[in-house]
Design an enzyme around this catalytic site. Structure first.
Site, short mmCIF file in Angstrom:
data_model
loop_
_atom_site.label_atom_id
_atom_site.label_comp_id
_atom_site.label_asym_id
_atom_site.label_seq_id
_atom_site.Cartn_x
_atom_site.Cartn_y
_atom_site.Cartn_z
N VAL A 77 1.98 3.71 -10.62
CA VAL A 77 3.27 4.16 -11.17
C VAL A 77 4.42 4.01 -10.17
CG1 VAL A 77 2.29 5.80 -12.82
CG2 VAL A 77 2.97 6.61 -10.55
N LYS A 78 4.12 3.70 -8.92
CA LYS A 78 5.18 3.61 -7.90
C LYS A 78 5.87 2.24 -7.95
CE LYS A 78 3.97 7.77 -6.88
NZ LYS A 78 3.09 8.29 -5.85
N HIS A 79 6.85 2.01 -7.07
CA HIS A 79 7.66 0.79 -7.18
C HIS A 79 6.84 -0.49 -7.03
CE1 HIS A 79 10.82 3.73 -6.36
NE2 HIS A 79 11.64 2.88 -6.92
#
Ligand SMILES: *Cc1c(COP(=O)(O)O)cnc(C)c1O
Length: 403
Positions: A201-203
């Site tokens: 879910v992170k960049h």
């Protein structure tokens, strides 16, 4: 039969037609064919782990965040543990952090046998409040862990100043803030150690993975040993030197990130700027829509930061709505909008309540925000249609509950 006729404005939760047919998640990775090809090449190569891709990814990452060193880990949580170790945290020490975070930020202090001390947050950014930090410093305080909540850098200059004045190690949890800037400087170049996560879910993602960025050579060395059982060389260095001998010099862990993950991370890093730009566009579309939709406080960006927009957390205005967050949340999920809540404050978790005797009420700003917040979907591959669906569903649901 329902008493009132169904219309296009009937909430899906009341039997109406949802705004979307499929669930739009709050966050999701973005993987393209080139990413897949790069991973396949590593799978066919001699090194699946501790090979050349690890150093390549670390170097590229350090350059991207303007740090001298970057040390990869098997997760953001492992990276936090490494940073807590390198900072020298031990039993009897205290480390100050925010309750408005994922529990791993405080947990890494406990892993080292030290005590996390929570302090309340600023109401605009939900980042740790420097004045509250000052009030909780004792002779035992050894570290401070600001969190760049949602991708908005914490009040970093104030925290650097406090850390220097009191001789504390500053570990920034920037798991939300890859690509963010603070007063023209990149997140990753400011704290003693800055921690990133590559969860999907992170960049950017490596499957699971994390990184610590630092300008300090001895922290970097401690981090490298800690992630490799406390051994002073790695297998590839020994192979290159034609040596078999190694020494374990401290009690470390196996927290290594694989070459499979690192090659994916390298590829993903190349797309970070596009990803950040898209997130900024989505945030701007949401924020513009909230000029027309009442009952909500949108998140803000202070003037001296470039926000990385990992999350877009809104807060409901209870006075304007005849519904609790739980109703709005359920109604939006029924419309197939995958809203989420970030975060249940750390001290509300049973483990923290039981161990430290928190009763609730200790951190009024964080607790009030928690009771009213909701994260809207925010990820690189969201289409304009997806963004419009979220806005339409919010207008429908909040319109229904407005008073
Ligand atoms: C994601 C995250 C972590 C943990 O990272 P993992 O890679 O999932 O272990 C820690 N802190 C914050 C604020 C996070 O968002």
């Amino acid at each position: 039969m329902s008493a009132t006729p169904l219309t296009s404005q009937t909430l899906a939760v009341d039997g109406g037609t949802p705004v979307r047919e499929t669930l739009l998640p709050y966050g999701r990775q973005s993987i393209d064919e080139d990413d897949i090809q790069a991973v396949v090449e590593v799978l066919r190569s001699a090194w699946l782990t501790t090979g050349p891709k690890v150093g390549e990814f670390e170097e590229a990452f350090a350059e991207r965040v303007s740090a001298h060193y970057a040390v990869s880990f098997s997760s953001g949580t492992a990276a936090l543990h490494g940073a807590a170790f390198a900072a020298g945290l031990k039993a009897g020490d205290e480390a100050i952090t925010s309750p408005m975070t994922f529990a791993a930020t405080a947990n890494c202090v406990l892993y080292q046998g030290a005590t996390p001390v929570l302090v309340d947050v600023c109401s605009d950014t939900l980042n740790i409040d420097p004045e509250q930090v000052c009030a909780r410093i004792t002779a035992r305080t050894r570290a401070i862990l600001p969190v760049d909540y949602s991708g908005h850098p914490a009040d970093l200059d104030s925290i650097v100043e406090i850390a220097q004045r009191h001789g504390l190690v500053m570990i920034e949890d920037a798991c939300h803030a890859l690509g963010a800037e603070y007063r023209g400087r990149r997140v990753g170049s400011i704290a003693d150690m800055t921690v990133f996560s590559f969860h999907p879910v992170k960049h950017i993602t490596t499957g699971e993975g994390g990184m610590v960025a630092t300008n300090n050579a001895s922290y970097a060395e401690a981090l490298r040993r800690f992630r490799n059982h406390g051994i002073s060389s790695d297998a590839r260095q020994r192979q290159a030197a034609g040596q078999w001998h190694y020494e374990m010099v401290l009690l470390g862990f196996n927290y290594r990130l694989t070459d499979i993950g690192c090659v994916l991370g390298l590829r993903q890093l190349g797309k970070l700027d596009g990803n950040l730009a898209r997130r900024r566009e989505i945030a701007a579309q949401y924020t513009a829509a909230f000029r027309e939709i009442s009952g909500v406080i949108p998140p803000i960006a202070r003037r001296d930061v470039t926000h990385a927009w990992h999350l877009y957390p809104i807060r409901l205005l209870p006075g304007k709505l005849a519904a609790y967050r739980a109703h709005v949340f359920r109604a939006l999920r029924a419309e197939n909008i995958g809203v989420n809540v970030h975060y249940i404050p750390v001290h509300f978790h049973p483990y923290y309540r039981d161990r430290f005797g928190y009763k609730g009420g200790e951190f009024p700003v964080a607790e009030d925000a928690y009771s009213r917040m909701m994260s809207l979907p925010m990820f690189h591959d969201m289409t304009d249609r997806d963004v419009q669906d979220v806005i339409e569903a919010l207008a429908k649901v909040l319109g229904h509950y407005s008073r």
